[in-house]
Design an enzyme around this catalytic site. Structure first.
Site, PDB file in Angstrom:
ATOM      1  N   HIS A 216       0.820  -1.216   0.000  1.00 54.73           N
ATOM      2  CA  HIS A 216       0.000   0.000   0.000  1.00 54.73           C
ATOM      3  C   HIS A 216       0.861   1.277   0.000  1.00 54.73           C
ATOM      4  O   HIS A 216       0.626   2.160  -0.820  1.00 54.73           O
ATOM      5  CB  HIS A 216      -1.004   0.026   1.149  1.00 54.73           C
ATOM      6  CG  HIS A 216      -1.957   1.174   0.979  1.00 54.73           C
ATOM      7  ND1 HIS A 216      -2.978   1.141   0.053  1.00 54.73           N
ATOM      8  CD2 HIS A 216      -1.982   2.413   1.521  1.00 54.73           C
ATOM      9  CE1 HIS A 216      -3.615   2.299   0.063  1.00 54.73           C
ATOM     10  NE2 HIS A 216      -3.009   3.106   0.941  1.00 54.73           N
ATOM     11  N   TYR A 220       1.438   5.202  -2.424  1.00 55.44           N
ATOM     12  CA  TYR A 220       1.531   6.613  -1.985  1.00 55.44           C
ATOM     13  C   TYR A 220       2.894   7.190  -2.348  1.00 55.44           C
ATOM     14  O   TYR A 220       3.042   8.392  -2.580  1.00 55.44           O
ATOM     15  CB  TYR A 220       1.230   6.718  -0.483  1.00 55.44           C
ATOM     16  CG  TYR A 220      -0.260   6.634  -0.244  1.00 55.44           C
ATOM     17  CD1 TYR A 220      -0.913   5.410  -0.164  1.00 55.44           C
ATOM     18  CD2 TYR A 220      -1.021   7.786  -0.207  1.00 55.44           C
ATOM     19  CE1 TYR A 220      -2.279   5.332  -0.024  1.00 55.44           C
ATOM     20  CE2 TYR A 220      -2.397   7.722  -0.066  1.00 55.44           C
ATOM     21  CZ  TYR A 220      -3.022   6.488   0.018  1.00 55.44           C
ATOM     22  OH  TYR A 220      -4.375   6.405   0.130  1.00 55.44           O
ATOM     23  N   PHE A 368      -7.137   0.657  -9.192  1.00 52.78           N
ATOM     24  CA  PHE A 368      -5.748   1.138  -9.235  1.00 52.78           C
ATOM     25  C   PHE A 368      -5.357   1.676 -10.608  1.00 52.78           C
ATOM     26  O   PHE A 368      -4.425   2.492 -10.713  1.00 52.78           O
ATOM     27  CB  PHE A 368      -4.754   0.075  -8.726  1.00 52.78           C
ATOM     28  CG  PHE A 368      -4.635  -1.194  -9.521  1.00 52.78           C
ATOM     29  CD1 PHE A 368      -5.147  -2.376  -9.029  1.00 52.78           C
ATOM     30  CD2 PHE A 368      -3.984  -1.214 -10.742  1.00 52.78           C
ATOM     31  CE1 PHE A 368      -5.026  -3.562  -9.733  1.00 52.78           C
ATOM     32  CE2 PHE A 368      -3.856  -2.392 -11.462  1.00 52.78           C
ATOM     33  CZ  PHE A 368      -4.385  -3.565 -10.960  1.00 52.78           C
ATOM     34  N   HIS A 369      -6.128   1.309 -11.654  1.00 45.98           N
ATOM     35  CA  HIS A 369      -5.827   1.959 -12.943  1.00 45.98           C
ATOM     36  C   HIS A 369      -6.272   3.421 -12.886  1.00 45.98           C
ATOM     37  O   HIS A 369      -5.617   4.320 -13.406  1.00 45.98           O
ATOM     38  CB  HIS A 369      -6.518   1.218 -14.094  1.00 45.98           C
ATOM     39  CG  HIS A 369      -5.719   0.041 -14.589  1.00 45.98           C
ATOM     40  ND1 HIS A 369      -5.742  -1.188 -13.958  1.00 45.98           N
ATOM     41  CD2 HIS A 369      -4.850  -0.073 -15.611  1.00 45.98           C
ATOM     42  CE1 HIS A 369      -4.927  -2.023 -14.594  1.00 45.98           C
ATOM     43  NE2 HIS A 369      -4.370  -1.372 -15.602  1.00 45.98           N
ATOM     44  N   ARG A 430      -9.788 -11.556 -11.409  1.00 50.40           N
ATOM     45  CA  ARG A 430      -8.584 -10.874 -11.944  1.00 50.40           C
ATOM     46  C   ARG A 430      -7.678 -11.886 -12.606  1.00 50.40           C
ATOM     47  O   ARG A 430      -7.696 -13.085 -12.288  1.00 50.40           O
ATOM     48  CB  ARG A 430      -7.818 -10.199 -10.782  1.00 50.40           C
ATOM     49  CG  ARG A 430      -8.344  -8.846 -10.428  1.00 50.40           C
ATOM     50  CD  ARG A 430      -7.521  -8.235  -9.312  1.00 50.40           C
ATOM     51  NE  ARG A 430      -6.200  -7.770  -9.788  1.00 50.40           N
ATOM     52  CZ  ARG A 430      -5.323  -7.204  -8.974  1.00 50.40           C
ATOM     53  NH1 ARG A 430      -5.588  -7.093  -7.692  1.00 50.40           N
ATOM     54  NH2 ARG A 430      -4.164  -6.795  -9.434  1.00 50.40           N
ATOM     55  N   ARG A 431      -6.874 -11.354 -13.532  1.00 53.52           N
ATOM     56  CA  ARG A 431      -5.763 -12.111 -14.140  1.00 53.52           C
ATOM     57  C   ARG A 431      -6.219 -13.360 -14.865  1.00 53.52           C
ATOM     58  O   ARG A 431      -5.460 -14.345 -14.948  1.00 53.52           O
ATOM     59  CB  ARG A 431      -4.746 -12.477 -13.037  1.00 53.52           C
ATOM     60  CG  ARG A 431      -4.166 -11.200 -12.435  1.00 53.52           C
ATOM     61  CD  ARG A 431      -3.026 -11.427 -11.543  1.00 53.52           C
ATOM     62  NE  ARG A 431      -2.413 -10.135 -11.186  1.00 53.52           N
ATOM     63  CZ  ARG A 431      -2.313  -9.719  -9.948  1.00 53.52           C
ATOM     64  NH1 ARG A 431      -2.821 -10.434  -8.974  1.00 53.52           N
ATOM     65  NH2 ARG A 431      -1.715  -8.592  -9.663  1.00 53.52           N
TER      66      ARG A 431
END
Lengths: 541, 183, 283, 74
Positions: A216, A220, A368-369, A430-431
């Site tokens: 995480h 940032y 997150f994209h 996902r994936r």
């Protein structure tokens, strides 16, 4: 003037954006495979090697190099003095390059198809892991130089507030130092020994907890340059003043403080931790939204100053009055819009029980994209466009292709990620490379995936246009190499030491990390758990 | 709001905004906290370790014992193995509207699954038996794909959860329930 | 224009040290307090509620994630559990056994017992009946031998031979054959219809069949004991797929091959066998 | 209207952050800034407030109508 650091910064940006262009191609190709339109090379070996490469470049190579270059530029221009040691800076750069040159061939030869998050007990070629360790160690050179530069400046300017941009930059350096502890320990003591065959098993619980420690705060670390530009460049580009310098320092501190002890929200669904520490880290994750919410107000007010100075009337008239033709202003506003959508995805991911609704679905991919790919990367573009004249000494021939590129990126990002929100709620995992679109339960997924793919091609065009712009546009008039940062409405004369250094911040981070990760990491050393057998993925001839 | 003439007044606006942010954040805390307390919601966090290497020899995860079984006291437990590139069993019948406990482990690498349209979701980590407790509200078939990269066959790894209305729910002599994926 | 806005510095920004210390105290108090409140809620209030009917101490242990504090549902089926499909377990000991095996010791075994059928160099004397072993995965040979010994895999020919071997000997002969050089082949993709070629390389998401190569291909990214297929004789492969489909062979742990073989049509089984029989890599 | 220039001018030192005189890019005069500061944060307050309010409401809607509707999880 940049005190002979131009070549250093251009080298960092150059390699970063070259890797970015390659990873963008992979991303677009992956979307074509997932849409079931049968492009070439749809074998799982090719698809998952590409996903590993896309993640590794976009997660480790491009942002690390970009942020190092950005940090050197900010340090030299805000402190108005040369870097403490140009040679160490180049050493760090070449270490990163050697690391990349070691890691990427292993990925593209299919010997490290473990994705950029490693997923032990899957174990790939040791060159992949050693390459990433070199990238991290190279970036520690940058961390040392930034802290050294600020310390040197503070010695020569006792009692004066560190320029806000440099303060954010050093905050990012400390954040990165704390962040890399988790992945460094996991790689050096668990994954690399297994990859070398020294150990037969890996403690998966410990490995995942250590990686969550990094997973995480690293986002940032990517995000902070965008926030630094929001506070110290965007207001001036819009023709205004920074509303509150102190709120900038506070936001940077809170970002470092609250982004570190929250990694376990990536492990909500994991069976190796109880509810207690998951709940504590959820509570701290809610706090990490505070600096962002403070920022949208402070930057909103800064933009409002600019808008009203240009004649904007009424409650929202200032928005229209902003100089939208300037790339930095356009990028900042688009970035905030993407931040809104991405942030919405994030607060749903973090909400404890609700994480079960969308964990490891396309919803997370959309989040997150939008946040990294959208909010942050569009600011990386704006930063590159802003710094390039200062580095190459020439103004761009025209702003039109730049604005076109920024608009295409934002639109492409929205078109790519909105279908993923819907598919995420419907449970698209996902994936996964190939879907059975003949199955009536998921047949309609193909339409949404094709829309996402179209967004992917818009992003591909925009990404390549960005590289083209940098290479060809900056041949205009002679540029003023002097960098000007935004001025606060009330420039700070003296700032409390808590907001002018990082001793309090590091102390509190140490306390939070002990409380948040103390037991979850220590438990693996005394509870009876069974490590899993190493599973090699690099056996192919 | 009063016009700003000095830094204190400016900081007062920032302070006022900070209070609104605190208010919004408190709403988040309250909704998550209270609903988790009242409805006993929390992410699946049952910690139970098992040796992944000998899972195939274990009694509980033996081939005959996998799948849905209804205990004498009516509790429904589903035992699943997530192994490289298949869930065993691939068709999982569960009763509608009754609490179901899903116990799942992996003998080899990390897997994970979600049951589409429901809140059932967990990672499956070798070395641990994960347990998910939920109630399936809507009858019908739900896709249960593996959602964590587990190797080159990850894309083809999925199972089917068939939520059977209470009326049609029936089990065989020793409480086992099965279903056939082709029908 | 005056040099800058001459406005007074605010209270928080003011320079006397009192504001400095107050910053440190207030932030530390807030963070410590916040963590404390979260811990109380996370470890006492919520666990006590969600596991009602259990004493607070156990509730806290569960929230901590102490193994053994969890309530495990009753498991009547365990008593009548079926025997494991194979007694081979991939533990550290098995791994060490295989990695410490010596191919040299295996050579003697291969010469006097296995060579008669499987060929001393691993190229079978009668490939339709006895599989080629040259270049085969050591783990796969070892597992099949162990299954022949324990009877998990039935074979009148192999049972007595395997029962005479110790585990170390099995590992040695497996190491020997794994070290032999197989013929230089490539998959016979031109000899089969496209659909089967895709099935072998990319799998079939419709039936949930992973690509054969993901386990049996050179990368062997599937379970340890999955054998390499390229170079095996077509009739032998087809027979094994048939045995798995009809469950006469069931030493595949967790029914991995039985589930897949059951869904393959006979034409697919035949075509896959030809595909992996392979053709000389030269043409 | 002056800003109480009197006693403060004496102890005021120019911080490194303020624009050096003759800086072309930042031609903001204090009068303009002071005039703008009469209304400034209201627009940002409204915009940020609306955005945050929308986010919290959307989050609440998803929490109640989608998450809780899909059944318990523990």
């Amino acid at each position: 003037m940049t005190y002979r650091a131009d070549r250093l910064i251009l080298a960092h940006f150059g390699v970063a954006f070259a890797a970015f262009a390659l990873a963008i191609l992979l991303g677009a190709w992956q979307m074509t495979v997932r849409s079931g339109l049968e492009p070439a090379f749809t074998s799982p070996e090719a698809y998952f090697a590409s996903v590993t490469a896309h993640g590794t470049i976009m997660g480790y190579v491009m942002p690390t190099l970009f942020i190092m270059g950005f940090g050197y530029f900010v340090s030299v221009t805000t402190l108005d003095r040369p870097l403490p040691s140009l040679r160490l800076a180049w050493a760090g750069f070449w270490l990163v390059i050697v690391g990349v040159a070691m890691a990427l061939p292993a990925v593209f030869s299919g010997k490290a198809t473990v994705l950029y998050t490693f997923y032990p007990p899957l174990t790939g070629s040791v060159f992949y892991y050693l390459g990433l360790v070199l990238v991290v160690v190279g970036s520690w050179f940058w961390v040392g130089l930034m802290i050294w530069a600020m310390a040197g400046w503070k010695k020569d300017n006792p009692g004066k507030p560190v320029p806000l941009a440099m303060y954010g930059n050093v905050a990012n350096a400390f954040l990165w130092l704390w962040t890399t502890v988790g992945v460094a320990v996991e790689l050096l003591f668990q994954v690399i020994p297994a990859s070398l065959g020294w150990t037969q098993t890996i403690d998966i619980g410990l490995a995942r907890t250590l990686f969550a420690w990094t997973l995480h705060p690293i986002v940032y670390f990517w995000l902070l340059p965008a926030y630094i530009v929001f506070y110290t460049i965007a207001p001036r580009a819009a023709g205004g003043r920074l509303y509150s310098d102190m709120m900038g320092r506070l936001s940077f501190l809170l970002l470092v403080l609250y982004s570190l002890p929250v990694g376990m929200h990536h492990l909500f669904m994991d069976p190796e931790h109880g509810t207690g520490f998951k709940f504590l880290q959820m509570m701290l994750t809610v706090l990490v939204t505070v600096p962002t919410l403070l920022t949208i107000f402070t930057i909103g007010a800064s933009m409002e100053i600019a808008g009203r100075l240009r004649g904007g009337k009424g409650l929202f008239g200032w928005i229209g009055a902003l100089p939208w033709d300037r790339p930095m202003v356009l990028a900042t506003c688009l970035s905030f819009v993407l931040l809104g959508f991405g942030g919405f995805g994030g607060i749903i991911n973090m909400s404890y029980g609700m994480n079960a609704m969308i964990h490891n679905t396309s919803w997370v991919t959309a989040h997150f994209h939008l946040i990294y790919g959208g909010t942050v990367v569009i600011m990386y573009f704006a930063i590159a466009y802003e710094f390039w004249p200062k580095l190459v000494g020439r103004e761009p021939l025209s702003l039109k292709p730049i604005r076109l590129q920024l608009w295409m990126w934002a639109i492409g990002m929205v078109v790519t990620t909105f279908p993923w929100h819907i598919l995420g709620l419907e449970g698209q995992p996902r994936r996964v490379a190939t879907f059975d679109y003949t199955n009536p339960m998921i047949a309609h997924w193909q339409n949404w995936t094709i829309v996402s793919m179209i967004g992917g091609y818009i992003l591909l065009t925009s990404g390549l246009l960005f590289v083209w712009n940098l290479l060809t546009l900056y041949r205009g008039a002679e540029a003023d190499r002097q960098m000007h940062y935004a001025v606060a409405v009330y420039p700070p004369h003296r700032v409390p030491s808590a907001l002018n250094g990082f001793d309090l911040c590091n102390g509190l981070v140490l306390f939070l990390m002990l409380m948040a990760y103390g037991y979850p990491v220590a438990q693996f050393f005394f509870i009876k758990d069974y490590p899993a057998l190493v599973h090699r993925v690099d056996l192919g001839n | 709001m009063a016009p700003i003439t000095n830094e204190q007044e400016l900081q007062k606006t920032e302070f006022r905004w900070a209070m609104i942010v605190t208010g919004a954040v408190t709403v988040l805390f309250a909704v998550i906290g209270i609903s988790s307390f009242v409805m006993a919601l929390h992410p699946p966090s049952h910690v139970e370790s098992i040796d992944p290497a000998t899972v195939s020899q274990s009694k509980e995860f033996a081939e005959s014992n996998l799948g849905t079984s209804v205990d004498p006291d009516g509790a429904v437990t589903v035992r699943i193995i997530a192994t490289q590139f298949a869930f065993v069993p691939r068709c999982i019948p569960v009763p509608q509207g009754k609490p179901v406990t899903i116990r799942v482990t992996s003998p080899d690498v990390i897997h994970g699954f979600l049951i589409a349209g429901t809140n059932a979701n967990t990672m499956v980590v070798p070395g641990y038996v994960a347990e998910v407790r939920t109630v399936f509200g809507t009858a019908g078939d739900h896709l249960m794909p593996c959602h964590e990269f587990c190797g080159l066959g990850h894309s083809e790894m999925w199972a089917l959860v068939r939520v059977v209305p209470q009326a049609q729910w029936q089990t065989d002599a020793d409480g086992k329930a099965r279903c056939d994926i082709s029908r | 224009m005056s040099e800058t806005s001459p406005l007074t510095p605010g209270p928080i920004g003011s320079d006397h040290p009192a504001s400095d210390r107050s910053w440190r105290i207030w932030t530390s108090v807030f963070i410590a307090g916040f963590v404390l409140v979260s811990l109380v809620i996370g470890f006492v209030i919520l666990p006590w509620r969600s596991e009602s009917g259990v004493d607070p101490f156990t509730a806290i242990c569960r929230a901590l994630g102490l193994p053994g504090s969890e309530k495990i549902p009753p498991d009547p089926g365990a008593a009548k559990a079926s025997a494991p499909a194979s007694n081979v377990t991939w533990t550290i000991e098995t791994n060490r056994l295989l990695s410490n095996a010596s191919a040299a010791k295996g050579t003697a075994l291969a010469k006097d017992t296995c060579g008669a059928c499987h060929g001393e160099d691993g190229k079978s004397t009668d490939p339709e009946q006895f599989p080629n072993l040259a270049g085969q995965s050591q783990a796969a040979i070892f597992k099949e031998l162990a299954d022949f010994q324990s009877g998990d895999r039935k074979s009148d020919i192999m049972a007595p031979i395997a029962q005479a071997l110790t585990r170390e000997q099995m590992a040695d002969v497996a190491a020997y054959y794994a070290a032999q050089k197989p013929d230089d082949l490539r998959a016979a993709d031109s000899a089969v219809m496209l659909k089967v070629d895709l099935l072998a390389r990319e799998g079939d998401p419709k039936r949930g069949i992973p690509s054969c190569d993901s386990c049996h291909g050179p990368s062997r990214s599937g379970p340890e004991d999955a054998p390499l297929l390229l170079g095996q004789s077509a009739p032998y492969i087809e027979k094994q797929i048939g045995n798995f489909g009809s469950q006469t062979r069931h030493n595949d742990v967790f029914e991995r091959m039985r589930t897949i073989a059951h869904q393959l049509t006979p034409e697919e089984a035949h075509a896959l066998a030809i595909y992996y029989h392979g053709m000389p890599a030269s043409n | 209207m002056n800003f109480g220039l009197g006693e403060f001018m004496s102890n005021f030192d120019r911080s490194s952050d303020s624009p050096p005189p003759g800086d072309t890019l930042d031609p903001i005069t204090d009068a303009a800034l002071e005039d703008v500061l009469k209304t400034v944060p209201q627009g940002a307050f409204a915009l940020a407030g609306a955005a945050m309010g929308l986010l919290v409401l959307a989050w609440l809607a998803v929490y109640v109508f989608i998450f809780l509707a899909r059944g318990p999880i523990s």
